[in-house]
Write a protein that holds these residues in place. Sequence first.
Motif, PDB file in Angstrom:
ATOM      1  N   UNK A   1       2.452  71.261  21.571  1.00  0.00           N
ATOM      2  CA  UNK A   1       3.735  70.657  21.226  1.00  0.00           C
ATOM      3  C   UNK A   1       4.649  70.697  22.436  1.00  0.00           C
ATOM      4  N   UNK A   2       5.512  69.691  22.541  1.00  0.00           N
ATOM      5  CA  UNK A   2       6.486  69.662  23.612  1.00  0.00           C
ATOM      6  C   UNK A   2       5.871  69.425  24.979  1.00  0.00           C
ATOM      7  N   UNK A   3       6.712  69.036  25.924  1.00  0.00           N
ATOM      8  CA  UNK A   3       6.262  68.814  27.290  1.00  0.00           C
ATOM      9  C   UNK A   3       5.519  67.510  27.465  1.00  0.00           C
ATOM     10  N   UNK A   4       5.190  67.215  28.711  1.00  0.00           N
ATOM     11  CA  UNK A   4       4.527  65.951  29.018  1.00  0.00           C
ATOM     12  C   UNK A   4       3.162  65.844  28.343  1.00  0.00           C
ATOM     13  N   UNK A   5       2.454  66.971  28.161  1.00  0.00           N
ATOM     14  CA  UNK A   5       1.136  66.904  27.523  1.00  0.00           C
ATOM     15  C   UNK A   5       1.244  66.432  26.086  1.00  0.00           C
ATOM     16  N   UNK A   6       2.235  66.915  25.353  1.00  0.00           N
ATOM     17  CA  UNK A   6       2.423  66.460  23.977  1.00  0.00           C
ATOM     18  C   UNK A   6       2.767  64.979  23.953  1.00  0.00           C
ATOM     19  N   UNK A   7       3.589  64.531  24.903  1.00  0.00           N
ATOM     20  CA  UNK A   7       3.925  63.111  24.973  1.00  0.00           C
ATOM     21  C   UNK A   7       2.713  62.249  25.255  1.00  0.00           C
ATOM     22  N   UNK A   8       1.852  62.721  26.153  1.00  0.00           N
ATOM     23  CA  UNK A   8       0.640  61.965  26.481  1.00  0.00           C
ATOM     24  C   UNK A   8      -0.318  61.916  25.295  1.00  0.00           C
ATOM     25  N   UNK A   9      -0.461  63.036  24.599  1.00  0.00           N
ATOM     26  CA  UNK A   9      -1.345  63.061  23.428  1.00  0.00           C
ATOM     27  C   UNK A   9      -0.797  62.167  22.317  1.00  0.00           C
ATOM     28  N   UNK A  10       0.512  62.197  22.110  1.00  0.00           N
ATOM     29  CA  UNK A  10       1.123  61.328  21.098  1.00  0.00           C
ATOM     30  C   UNK A  10       0.941  59.867  21.467  1.00  0.00           C
ATOM     31  N   UNK A  11       1.130  59.538  22.737  1.00  0.00           N
ATOM     32  CA  UNK A  11       0.920  58.158  23.183  1.00  0.00           C
ATOM     33  C   UNK A  11      -0.506  57.714  22.900  1.00  0.00           C
ATOM     34  N   UNK A  12      -1.460  58.572  23.206  1.00  0.00           N
ATOM     35  CA  UNK A  12      -2.861  58.216  22.965  1.00  0.00           C
ATOM     36  C   UNK A  12      -3.115  57.964  21.482  1.00  0.00           C
ATOM     37  N   UNK A  13      -2.597  58.836  20.636  1.00  0.00           N
ATOM     38  CA  UNK A  13      -2.873  58.735  19.204  1.00  0.00           C
ATOM     39  C   UNK A  13      -2.062  57.636  18.518  1.00  0.00           C
ATOM     40  N   UNK A  14      -0.828  57.432  18.956  1.00  0.00           N
ATOM     41  CA  UNK A  14       0.064  56.515  18.259  1.00  0.00           C
ATOM     42  C   UNK A  14       0.091  55.113  18.838  1.00  0.00           C
ATOM     43  N   UNK A  15      -0.200  54.974  20.131  1.00  0.00           N
ATOM     44  CA  UNK A  15      -0.096  53.656  20.778  1.00  0.00           C
ATOM     45  C   UNK A  15      -1.441  53.199  21.342  1.00  0.00           C
ATOM     46  N   UNK A  16      -2.051  54.015  22.185  1.00  0.00           N
ATOM     47  CA  UNK A  16      -3.235  53.562  22.907  1.00  0.00           C
ATOM     48  C   UNK A  16      -4.424  53.309  21.990  1.00  0.00           C
ATOM     49  N   UNK A  17      -4.807  54.309  21.192  1.00  0.00           N
ATOM     50  CA  UNK A  17      -5.979  54.139  20.324  1.00  0.00           C
ATOM     51  C   UNK A  17      -5.793  53.007  19.312  1.00  0.00           C
ATOM     52  N   UNK A  18      -4.645  52.909  18.605  1.00  0.00           N
ATOM     53  CA  UNK A  18      -4.466  51.775  17.686  1.00  0.00           C
ATOM     54  C   UNK A  18      -4.478  50.424  18.391  1.00  0.00           C
ATOM     55  N   UNK A  19      -3.891  50.348  19.587  1.00  0.00           N
ATOM     56  CA  UNK A  19      -3.893  49.083  20.327  1.00  0.00           C
ATOM     57  C   UNK A  19      -5.302  48.721  20.781  1.00  0.00           C
ATOM     58  N   UNK A  20      -6.027  49.723  21.238  1.00  0.00           N
ATOM     59  CA  UNK A  20      -7.415  49.553  21.655  1.00  0.00           C
ATOM     60  C   UNK A  20      -8.244  49.006  20.484  1.00  0.00           C
ATOM     61  N   UNK A  21      -8.077  49.635  19.326  1.00  0.00           N
ATOM     62  CA  UNK A  21      -8.814  49.197  18.140  1.00  0.00           C
ATOM     63  C   UNK A  21      -8.349  47.838  17.641  1.00  0.00           C
ATOM     64  N   UNK A  22      -7.047  47.574  17.743  1.00  0.00           N
ATOM     65  CA  UNK A  22      -6.518  46.287  17.300  1.00  0.00           C
ATOM     66  C   UNK A  22      -7.095  45.154  18.147  1.00  0.00           C
ATOM     67  N   UNK A  23      -7.235  45.404  19.430  1.00  0.00           N
ATOM     68  CA  UNK A  23      -7.833  44.398  20.313  1.00  0.00           C
ATOM     69  C   UNK A  23      -9.282  44.148  19.910  1.00  0.00           C
ATOM     70  N   UNK A  24     -10.020  45.221  19.635  1.00  0.00           N
ATOM     71  CA  UNK A  24     -11.404  45.081  19.196  1.00  0.00           C
ATOM     72  C   UNK A  24     -11.499  44.390  17.850  1.00  0.00           C
TER      73      UNK A  24
END
Length: 632
Positions: free
Chosen positions: A274-297
């Motif tokens: 939780x907190x810090x840049x690592x939490x932000x990166x993990x949230x980005x991966x789970x909330x933006x990157x993976x859904x966008x990746x799957x949406x493209x597929x």
Amino acid sequence: MSDLLGTGLTGLKAFQSALSTTGNNISNVNTEGYSRQQVRLTTLPSQYTGAGYVGRGVGVDSIERVYDDYLVKEVRVNISSSAEYSAYNAFASRVSDSLSDASIGMNGALNSFFNSVQAVSNNPSTLSERYVMMSDAEGLVNRFNSLDSYMQGLKEDVKLAISSAVNDINIYAESVAQLNKQISSSFGLASDNLPNDLIDQRDLLIERISESVSVRILEQADGSVNVFVGSGQGLVVGDRSNLLGVSDDAFDTSGVDIVFDNGVSTSSITSQISGGSMAGLLRFKNEVLDPSYNALGRMATVLGAAFNAQHADGMSLDGVIGSNFFSGVDAGVAISNINNKGSYDLGISITDTDMLTVSDYRLDYNGSLYTLTRLSDSSVVTSSAGLPIDVTTTDGFSISLAGGTDIRAGDSFLIRPTRNAATNISVALRDVREIAAAVPIRTSSASANTSNAGISSGAITDIANANVLTTANILFSNATTYTINGGANQALPASGVISQNGWQVTISGVPAAGDTFTVQNNTGGTGDNRNMLSLAALQNTRMLDNGLNSIGGAYSSMLADIGSKTRLSQLAKEAQTAMLDRAQEARSAVSGVNLDEEAADLVRFQQAYQAAAQVVSISDTLFQTILSMARR
């Protein structure tokens, strides 16, 4: 006189310490992490005389950091929150900017492709428009492929950023442990007084750690601190530091898993960060990157499947039944957990593109039940005692056994129904003449018909039917009864629809006895554009999200969702930055060096020092007077 001299000397020593401390503050006015120090003076015990107690001067009780623990914690918390939203926003902005860019995103390529499909429907017998359509089709799949590569690159960037943060944390943690050792040693040697400069350095290092991950601090009696991350893992315990590490995800070598190593064993703490840049990166991966990746597929899957199905119902320029226009779109995969004990291969089949989501799934086996969990919302989709598992009506795919027979309790699989389609999609056709613009059948009314009844141009319902191109003569014995090729009488439905041999036609009007209609092979139908019109209509057909979105609509919805998350993260980042600024200002107001105040203290302590020196001088004069009297 010795008492007066001693009193004066204590003042000299005390104010010399005060002047040195003030000078140190002034020298460190721009030193990052430095906390203002001040001398605590105390009256020395008085000496009893017959006339009462006579003071013996002043002593230095301690040299303290001007420090507010609450304000320091506030700064640390806000550093973690600010870093989290900054990291999230920085990566989310990259996705939003790229996918919405006309030269990079999908909208331009989709529009160009369907415009060329429409152009072929306008001139189905010419080759020039077909060449443009093939070129635009290649451009479309290249756009899918390049965006997929871009997403993969972002995924690798996230992993590198997390790895870099972990390396920094380990370096800082080791330094904190070393400072703990020095501080606790100094604490014992200096009669429980703490070395201020070392504590400042340690606090600054802990702030550096909090930029990467939220931390909790527990102070110890010897002046050292323990630093905890995650759900209570001891990153620093006294003079010993433990390590964080980065390993591949259990399902995906390009994924990231953060592990804690206490020197005896390692454990994953990714979900506890939780907190810090690592939490932000993990949230980005789970909330933006993976859904966008799957949406493209998913877009590639749905577009390819729908276009292939319609194209296969058509006929080429050479009179050949159509084939798949795109390949690689049915690319669902099941990935075995690296810790699986059994050997089991699963097959993923797309069964209803309209119901596909943008989520990944996890299939777990507990020894008796298979449980399928949708990872986007952690909901259990279904449980089954065996395979296959069919979730067509809820999520649009099925899972079956593809190989192996050994599965054991505790085995799990990551299910990705659509992601790989954007990677694998390609144009299957190699000759523009293979583009199936026509419908394989045509219909006609006999010239001898006596009624005004008509027949539709016909549509294919099952191109795989062996008799789909067999000529069918529909003869009406009266207005509601007909035979096909002299077969049994059949009743004409009120809708006028006749389905036979994989085709469907509609009779309009009221047929008369003896009226004949023919359905036959569309030989030489090079000018027929009916199938191409159906292909062009797919652009606006709502075939995603349970009939709510077209291909372009789904892409726009994805952009809107990413844009919303990016904007919210920007607002949160700005708010957290403002809160951090205020917290730092509040801390600086207490702990920071104010040159005006220090200059005033410098003058004040200088005057006090000079006054104490005057006391010493007077004491010496008086003593010399006494000596002079004694010589007489």
